[in-house]
Design a protein around this motif. Sequence first.
Motif, PDB file in Angstrom:
ATOM      1  N   TYR A  18      -3.571  23.424  -6.596  1.00 31.66           N
ATOM      2  CA  TYR A  18      -3.429  22.558  -5.460  1.00 31.66           C
ATOM      3  C   TYR A  18      -2.814  21.843  -5.259  1.00 31.66           C
ATOM      4  CZ  TYR A  18      -4.547  23.535  -0.366  1.00 31.66           C
ATOM      5  OH  TYR A  18      -4.167  24.319   0.977  1.00 31.66           O
ATOM      6  N   GLN A  19      -1.244  21.720  -4.986  1.00 32.03           N
ATOM      7  CA  GLN A  19      -0.359  20.493  -4.314  1.00 32.03           C
ATOM      8  C   GLN A  19      -0.298  19.704  -2.784  1.00 32.03           C
ATOM      9  OE1 GLN A  19       4.000  21.659  -4.900  1.00 32.03           O
ATOM     10  NE2 GLN A  19       3.098  21.853  -6.970  1.00 32.03           N
ATOM     11  N   ILE A  20      -0.666  19.042  -3.075  1.00 31.69           N
ATOM     12  CA  ILE A  20       0.099  18.246  -2.107  1.00 31.69           C
ATOM     13  C   ILE A  20       0.557  16.726  -1.844  1.00 31.69           C
ATOM     14  CG2 ILE A  20      -1.342  16.712   0.165  1.00 31.69           C
ATOM     15  CD1 ILE A  20      -4.044  18.409  -0.385  1.00 31.69           C
ATOM     16  N   PHE A  21       1.329  16.589  -1.519  1.00 33.64           N
ATOM     17  CA  PHE A  21       2.544  15.918  -1.381  1.00 33.64           C
ATOM     18  C   PHE A  21       1.793  14.547  -0.540  1.00 33.64           C
ATOM     19  CE2 PHE A  21       6.139  18.389  -2.931  1.00 33.64           C
ATOM     20  CZ  PHE A  21       5.076  18.924  -3.631  1.00 33.64           C
ATOM     21  N   GLN A  22       1.621  13.282  -0.989  1.00 36.30           N
ATOM     22  CA  GLN A  22       1.266  12.312   0.069  1.00 36.30           C
ATOM     23  C   GLN A  22       3.055  11.977   0.524  1.00 36.30           C
ATOM     24  OE1 GLN A  22      -1.921  10.966   0.905  1.00 36.30           O
ATOM     25  NE2 GLN A  22      -0.800   9.662   2.844  1.00 36.30           N
ATOM     26  N   GLU A  23       4.062  11.919   0.659  1.00 39.60           N
ATOM     27  CA  GLU A  23       5.930  12.059   0.930  1.00 39.60           C
ATOM     28  C   GLU A  23       5.413  10.204   0.670  1.00 39.60           C
ATOM     29  OE1 GLU A  23       5.893  14.801   1.375  1.00 39.60           O
ATOM     30  OE2 GLU A  23       5.041  15.495   2.321  1.00 39.60           O
ATOM     31  N   THR A  24       4.349   9.489   1.295  1.00 44.56           N
ATOM     32  CA  THR A  24       5.039   7.891   0.739  1.00 44.56           C
ATOM     33  C   THR A  24       3.334   7.838   0.794  1.00 44.56           C
ATOM     34  OG1 THR A  24       5.604   6.072   1.471  1.00 44.56           O
ATOM     35  CG2 THR A  24       5.296   7.555   3.221  1.00 44.56           C
ATOM     36  N   TYR A  25       3.325   6.558   0.180  1.00 42.78           N
ATOM     37  CA  TYR A  25       1.994   5.987  -0.323  1.00 42.78           C
ATOM     38  C   TYR A  25       2.252   5.124   0.750  1.00 42.78           C
ATOM     39  CZ  TYR A  25       1.097   9.004  -3.922  1.00 42.78           C
ATOM     40  OH  TYR A  25       0.567  10.117  -4.605  1.00 42.78           O
ATOM     41  N   HIS A  26       3.397   4.315   1.335  1.00 39.89           N
ATOM     42  CA  HIS A  26       3.407   3.143   2.174  1.00 39.89           C
ATOM     43  C   HIS A  26       2.435   3.593   3.183  1.00 39.89           C
ATOM     44  CE1 HIS A  26       5.804  -0.720   4.563  1.00 39.89           C
ATOM     45  NE2 HIS A  26       5.440  -1.265   3.270  1.00 39.89           N
ATOM     46  N   HIS A  27       1.421   2.720   3.455  1.00 43.31           N
ATOM     47  CA  HIS A  27       1.278   2.855   4.779  1.00 43.31           C
ATOM     48  C   HIS A  27       2.110   3.242   6.287  1.00 43.31           C
ATOM     49  CE1 HIS A  27      -2.410   3.354   2.518  1.00 43.31           C
ATOM     50  NE2 HIS A  27      -2.871   3.630   3.655  1.00 43.31           N
ATOM     51  N   GLU A  28       2.516   1.717   6.073  1.00 39.98           N
ATOM     52  CA  GLU A  28       3.968   1.760   7.833  1.00 39.98           C
ATOM     53  C   GLU A  28       4.727   2.700   7.736  1.00 39.98           C
ATOM     54  OE1 GLU A  28       5.076  -2.553   7.596  1.00 39.98           O
ATOM     55  OE2 GLU A  28       6.888  -1.919   9.226  1.00 39.98           O
ATOM     56  N   THR A  29       5.437   3.014   6.726  1.00 41.14           N
ATOM     57  CA  THR A  29       6.475   4.283   5.769  1.00 41.14           C
ATOM     58  C   THR A  29       5.744   5.409   6.789  1.00 41.14           C
ATOM     59  OG1 THR A  29       7.510   2.836   4.378  1.00 41.14           O
ATOM     60  CG2 THR A  29       7.886   5.445   5.725  1.00 41.14           C
ATOM     61  N   TYR A  30       4.437   5.662   6.269  1.00 41.63           N
ATOM     62  CA  TYR A  30       4.071   6.948   6.597  1.00 41.63           C
ATOM     63  C   TYR A  30       3.772   7.242   8.428  1.00 41.63           C
ATOM     64  CZ  TYR A  30       0.623  10.951   6.584  1.00 41.63           C
ATOM     65  OH  TYR A  30      -0.098  11.741   6.019  1.00 41.63           O
ATOM     66  N   LEU A  31       3.519   5.981   8.804  1.00 44.89           N
ATOM     67  CA  LEU A  31       3.315   6.177   9.792  1.00 44.89           C
ATOM     68  C   LEU A  31       4.496   5.979  10.935  1.00 44.89           C
ATOM     69  CD1 LEU A  31       0.382   3.946  11.078  1.00 44.89           C
ATOM     70  CD2 LEU A  31       0.319   6.401  10.888  1.00 44.89           C
ATOM     71  N   LYS A  32       5.365   6.145  10.637  1.00 45.58           N
ATOM     72  CA  LYS A  32       6.880   5.865  10.995  1.00 45.58           C
ATOM     73  C   LYS A  32       7.747   6.981  10.775  1.00 45.58           C
ATOM     74  CE  LYS A  32       9.068   1.489  10.926  1.00 45.58           C
ATOM     75  NZ  LYS A  32       9.476   0.334   9.611  1.00 45.58           N
ATOM     76  N   VAL A  33       6.922   8.102   9.437  1.00 44.39           N
ATOM     77  CA  VAL A  33       7.426   9.426   9.520  1.00 44.39           C
ATOM     78  C   VAL A  33       6.738  10.423   9.686  1.00 44.39           C
ATOM     79  CG1 VAL A  33       9.235   8.690   7.632  1.00 44.39           C
ATOM     80  CG2 VAL A  33       7.307   9.754   7.321  1.00 44.39           C
ATOM     81  N   HIS A  34       5.510  10.259  10.332  1.00 41.05           N
ATOM     82  CA  HIS A  34       4.353  11.760  10.532  1.00 41.05           C
ATOM     83  C   HIS A  34       4.289  10.996  12.039  1.00 41.05           C
ATOM     84  CE1 HIS A  34       4.261  11.560   6.084  1.00 41.05           C
ATOM     85  NE2 HIS A  34       5.192  12.382   6.793  1.00 41.05           N
ATOM     86  N   LYS A  35       5.371  11.783  12.679  1.00 39.12           N
ATOM     87  CA  LYS A  35       4.938  11.148  13.768  1.00 39.12           C
ATOM     88  C   LYS A  35       3.826  11.982  15.103  1.00 39.12           C
ATOM     89  CE  LYS A  35       8.892   9.296  14.907  1.00 39.12           C
ATOM     90  NZ  LYS A  35       9.180   7.644  14.541  1.00 39.12           N
ATOM     91  N   SER A  36       3.329  12.882  15.074  1.00 39.29           N
ATOM     92  CA  SER A  36       2.544  14.004  15.467  1.00 39.29           C
ATOM     93  C   SER A  36       1.729  14.888  14.632  1.00 39.29           C
ATOM     94  CB  SER A  36       2.753  14.364  16.492  1.00 39.29           C
ATOM     95  OG  SER A  36       3.997  14.489  16.725  1.00 39.29           O
ATOM     96  N   GLY A  37       0.931  15.011  14.690  1.00 30.52           N
ATOM     97  CA  GLY A  37       0.208  16.077  14.072  1.00 30.52           C
ATOM     98  C   GLY A  37      -0.862  15.782  13.419  1.00 30.52           C
ATOM     99  N   VAL A  38      -1.871  17.044  13.083  1.00 27.58           N
ATOM    100  CA  VAL A  38      -2.588  16.385  12.149  1.00 27.58           C
ATOM    101  C   VAL A  38      -1.970  15.246  10.634  1.00 27.58           C
ATOM    102  CG1 VAL A  38      -5.097  16.964  10.960  1.00 27.58           C
ATOM    103  CG2 VAL A  38      -3.998  18.503  12.281  1.00 27.58           C
TER     104      VAL A  38
END
Length: 477
Positions: A201-221
């Motif tokens: 089962y693969q899940i990518f965190q995409e970015t481990y950097h918290h601030e960037t994570y919020l910038k690129v994941h605009k909405s949704g779970v």
Amino acid sequence: MSMIYHPQKYKIADKAMHPFIDDGEIDEILQEAQEPSKAQVRAVIQKSLDKNRLSLHETAILVNANEPELIQEIKSAAKVLKERVYGKRIVLFAPLYIGNLCINNCTYCGFKADNKAQKRITLTEDDLREEVKSLEDAGHKRLILVYGEHPRYNAKFIAESVKTVYSVKSNKGEIRRVNINAAPLDVEGFKIVKAAGIGTYQIFQETYHHETYLKVHKSGVKRDYDWRITGLDRAMEAGIDDLGIGALLGLYDWRFEVLGLLRHVNHFEAVYNVGPHTISFPRIQAASGIQVNKKWAVSDADFTRLVAILRLAVPYTGLILTAREPAQIRDEVLQYGVSQIDGGTHIELKGYSQTEQGQDMDKEQFEIKDDRSLNEVMEELVNTGFIPSFCTACYRLNRTGEHFMEFSVPGFIKRFCQPNAMLTLAEYLEDYAPPSTKEKGYRLIEKELHNYEDPNFKEKLMERLDKIKTGERDLYF
Ligand code: SAM
Ligand code: SF4
């Protein structure tokens, strides 16, 4: 930095609750390792060549080694280590997209909810059967099923699609291992998917950097970093011990992401005594309806370098590279550490059964750069001395997780993995390869057989190869 966990909501064991990604810690380690001396870099390389896992500090020394001479030494060492640990095998698989409905808005993805140009398609059971048949007819034995994140793609839906895939048999073809790349589930959901017989089962965190994570994941779970980072802990709790992690390169500094990946590996090793099975490190590709800030784009030079660094940092973790990358980059990094690649890839929905349609960016997640057929990829591997493998033996004999023997049993690769690679290659040569590939493939098998000194083992292997020639299938050690 806020790390808010919701134990009730997430139902994961307390031991997994530790905020194991601390951006400040990673920044500090990177900072401390600035401008390492040649002696420091060479000492780290030597430690890795002795097949030791590297610490975060040691890996930071490698990512900060910027002199061309040192970069070359890192790449050469990765090449040596890869061959020592993995031999000549390369595992082959194909991605199969099941549906592109999505409730999230990941800025980098063509499937994001706000992308109205994307044609939303979910394969019906019949569509899925057609796709699997086409994949089997090309020679595939291992698939990874990919889903958008949507209530429709719940655990039951995923489990049903896995079962359908396993049930399709075309001539001598069958799918023997189904991996999953989908949204994180709750523990109950992971149990349902496990029961369908999945591999990784693969899940990518995409970015481990918290601030960037919020910038690129605009909405949704998916906007919830903690829900995502703890996803694989819930999978573990549900008994899935074969896990894949990943970072999408180009969202933030690749140096930070390499350390983030390593920190994630450390977490699994510390808490469960077993690391993830694989690491993926896709670079962002063009996609319908996206605009990506190029600030953190990873150049080819940095990309090939980071693959070599990952190989040295975690000698025993599989590294996956997909057809997002062009053939020449794929061929290069196969030398430095990649152990699994896809071949004959189509990522547009229904792309395997309707191949005449070509790439349609409004029916796929992103653009791929390597559109070679499976056979072309096989030929290239054989020509360069790699043994393409469709082996699924360990997973089917429950040799996974803590019992994963590939690296813990001395000589396992030589006595199990390498022969199983030859056996699955022989099946491919008999059932799917054109005459020229068949000839080259058997020449490679002959050459490899010479490396076996134990006459008893060699005889057993040759017996099985003969059985394959006379029509028996699915033989493994
Ligand atoms: N929707 C699920 C999720 O996001 O975890 C399933 C996987 S998604 C379909 C597969 C992966 O593709 C993502 O985790 C992301 O890393 C990658 N991806 C998304 N957009 C991409 C792009 N433009 N280029 C390359 N990879 C991309
Ligand atoms: Fe949806 Fe996954 Fe694409 Fe994000 S990466 S928009 S969750 S499919």
